[in-house]
Write an enzyme that holds these catalytic residues in place. Sequence first.
Site, PDB file in Angstrom:
ATOM      1  N   LYS A  23       0.861  -1.192   0.000  1.00  0.00           N
ATOM      2  CA  LYS A  23       0.000   0.000   0.000  1.00  0.00           C
ATOM      3  C   LYS A  23       0.895   1.239   0.000  1.00  0.00           C
ATOM      4  CE  LYS A  23      -3.948   1.856   2.623  1.00  0.00           C
ATOM      5  NZ  LYS A  23      -3.427   3.191   2.963  1.00  0.00           N
ATOM      6  N   ASP A  25       1.307   5.539  -0.018  1.00  0.00           N
ATOM      7  CA  ASP A  25       0.656   6.757   0.448  1.00  0.00           C
ATOM      8  C   ASP A  25       0.751   7.820  -0.646  1.00  0.00           C
ATOM      9  OD1 ASP A  25      -0.668   8.475   2.051  1.00  0.00           O
ATOM     10  OD2 ASP A  25       0.887   8.693   3.571  1.00  0.00           O
ATOM     11  N   ARG A  28      -4.884   8.308  -5.326  1.00  0.00           N
ATOM     12  CA  ARG A  28      -5.589   7.370  -6.212  1.00  0.00           C
ATOM     13  C   ARG A  28      -5.933   8.087  -7.515  1.00  0.00           C
ATOM     14  NH1 ARG A  28      -9.376   3.249  -4.716  1.00  0.00           N
ATOM     15  NH2 ARG A  28      -9.800   1.960  -6.558  1.00  0.00           N
ATOM     16  N   GLU A  74      -2.218   4.362  -8.459  1.00  0.00           N
ATOM     17  CA  GLU A  74      -1.830   5.356  -7.455  1.00  0.00           C
ATOM     18  C   GLU A  74      -0.717   6.224  -8.023  1.00  0.00           C
ATOM     19  OE1 GLU A  74      -2.591   6.303  -3.177  1.00  0.00           O
ATOM     20  OE2 GLU A  74      -3.483   4.843  -4.537  1.00  0.00           O
ATOM     21  N   GLU A 180       3.637   1.582   4.330  1.00  0.00           N
ATOM     22  CA  GLU A 180       2.411   2.098   4.937  1.00  0.00           C
ATOM     23  C   GLU A 180       1.436   0.982   5.282  1.00  0.00           C
ATOM     24  OE1 GLU A 180      -1.453   4.882   3.940  1.00  0.00           O
ATOM     25  OE2 GLU A 180      -0.085   4.288   2.354  1.00  0.00           O
ATOM     26  N   LYS A 201      -7.688  -3.339   3.434  1.00  0.00           N
ATOM     27  CA  LYS A 201      -6.437  -2.616   3.667  1.00  0.00           C
ATOM     28  C   LYS A 201      -6.008  -2.790   5.124  1.00  0.00           C
ATOM     29  CE  LYS A 201      -8.654   1.926   4.341  1.00  0.00           C
ATOM     30  NZ  LYS A 201      -8.681   3.335   3.910  1.00  0.00           N
ATOM     31  N   ASP A 436      41.281  -0.555  -5.398  1.00  0.00           N
ATOM     32  CA  ASP A 436      41.269   0.411  -4.296  1.00  0.00           C
ATOM     33  C   ASP A 436      42.374   1.426  -4.556  1.00  0.00           C
ATOM     34  OD1 ASP A 436      40.731   1.684  -1.956  1.00  0.00           O
ATOM     35  OD2 ASP A 436      41.635   0.180  -0.654  1.00  0.00           O
ATOM     36  N   ASP A 438      44.318   4.529  -3.228  1.00  0.00           N
ATOM     37  CA  ASP A 438      44.566   5.082  -1.891  1.00  0.00           C
ATOM     38  C   ASP A 438      45.619   6.191  -1.952  1.00  0.00           C
ATOM     39  OD1 ASP A 438      44.512   5.359   0.843  1.00  0.00           O
ATOM     40  OD2 ASP A 438      45.876   3.688   1.224  1.00  0.00           O
ATOM     41  N   ASP A 527      45.985  -0.698  -4.974  1.00  0.00           N
ATOM     42  CA  ASP A 527      46.124  -1.851  -4.075  1.00  0.00           C
ATOM     43  C   ASP A 527      45.740  -3.144  -4.786  1.00  0.00           C
ATOM     44  OD1 ASP A 527      46.381  -3.549  -1.976  1.00  0.00           O
ATOM     45  OD2 ASP A 527      45.159  -2.403  -0.577  1.00  0.00           O
TER      46      ASP A 527
END
Length: 609
Positions: A23, A25, A28, A74, A180, A201, A436, A438, A527
């Site tokens: 559901k 929020d 509609r 919705e 929700e 609901k 990595d 660095d 690295d």
Amino acid sequence: MRWMKPTRTKKLPKGADWHYELKYDGHRALLSSKNGNIYLYSKGGHLLHEKFPEIFATFEHYFPRNMTCELDGEIVLFENEGRADFYALQRRQRLRSRESIQEAVKERKACFLAFDALTLYEENLRTLPWKKRKESLTTLFQQYELPLSPTPFAEPRIQLLPSEDNVERILKKNNMYRGEGIVAKRTNAPHEYGRTENSLKWNTPFSLACLVTGFDPSNDYFDLSIFDDKGNVLPIGKCAHGFSQDEKVALVAMIKKNGNWDDKKQRYTIAPSIAVEVTYTTRKNSELREARFSRFLFDLPREECNVQRLQVTELRFPDTVSITNPDKPLWETPAVKKIDFLRYVRHIVPTVLPYLKYRPLTVIRYPHGMFGEAFFQKECPEYAPEFVQTAAVEDKRYILVQNTETLLWLANQLAIEWHIPFSRYNTDYVDEIVFDLDPPDATYFDLAIEGSLLLKELCDSFDLASYVKFSGNKGLQVYIPLPENTYTWSDTALVTETFGAFLTSRHPSLFTLERMKKKRGKKLYIDVPQHRKGKTIIAPYSLRGNATPLVACPLYWEEVNDTLDRTMFTMEHVMERLVYKGCPFASMRAVDNKKEMDALIEMIKEKKV
């Protein structure tokens, strides 16, 4: 306009004749097309085509011009895949000028989530069972290649709201997204007008202990308040619903007996002494939305109706996970409390879980924040709850973060850093190559920017898709995603060693492979040895336990330039980024890279690179 309306229920029905949807929020709406004309109607029958042009643009682009349909759904502005931002949508709907609406579209696009088909190709589907209507709707979305589930940053702004036939799965989703609630639909029911028992609901509102501080007899609303951090009374809204007649009469009598009548405001006021529990859907600033009385809390000390309880309530932790010492300080500058860290982790759960699943986890725990000693934790402790899953790797049993509860339990344990290997526990193959980069220290962050762009250039030359992430410390990390169960550690070592040698040879003043820090000078360390079996890297969206609380945040390549500021990646900023920009790594698992990686490895073996 006549609408089918679900009936509120306190318990979800179970059985083969029920399916479930999340559901949202939102607002509609009915999306309709006939004779080449497209309409978007609100629940009140108002046309919304000027308010939401992105939804219209999607319809015109993906559906044929002569399409006839009526789709029930919705309109939402996503907070995450399973939760909508009602207040942002409300602000959007108030916009009037075309210019302001277009600016809003650029900032954050609305979406129409379709959950029912009433008419398709001029055929009235209302008398068909819900399951048949849903199948027709799904087929329509498949035919025109529209998203089959809520996807906040997909280009099409018309998407399908799918259903689940398993109540436990939908409950877990709703919990993960801080949703929700859930709508249950009877599979064999036709479409009906008005309130119906075939659609139910089940809401999951917030529940808060607060104090009654006033009553307005003109509209029967009660004022609600809590105490702020300094002990001052903080108004948080009003409540008029949820009372039985006896409860309402008793509450009014208590206020009249112990409170005061304000002639000027024409209302009663009372000192904050009557504790009650209320439920509400969302909160804007200090105002609770749709507050409903739940029960009296006569035994609760009034001082416990405070802002800390409000903050804990809105984390919406599962009942299986406790929150302890939410006020504990973790960082001094800026001041960060444990509640702030927990809020961050709670919000990023849907985003970070896919990157942690099936990865044996090593954490660094900071039981006293940055004010005390930290320690590594590889093995799962004996006191871990039952929902914590583990995997045996060599002689240790590691935690696997397979669910929301595990990550939140670790967060409450103040496991601030999360480190993961480059492969899942149940495979001998590598899931991604990570470089990595660095620099000597944070003041040389520009070296990491320059180096990552050169590394991307190298990946591009072999048509390899690559991704980039801020390490949360002083450098950057470049990812090359790999298809599952395809490449061994020997295969990936060929690539990492070749790329490392190439970059240091081509750019000797920038890159170094020297492991000893004192011998690196002011160069960028790439690295290569870190990418090995048994090694780990900081997980996406993990915090770092440094003097400043920064996040190891995925980036978009277009962000990696001279203007990139490493200090911006705070918890608040990263949460906001996810709402407005999404996760840059979201598309990474869909990348194959196999053909390109096969060709590269073959070239390396033939010494053509």
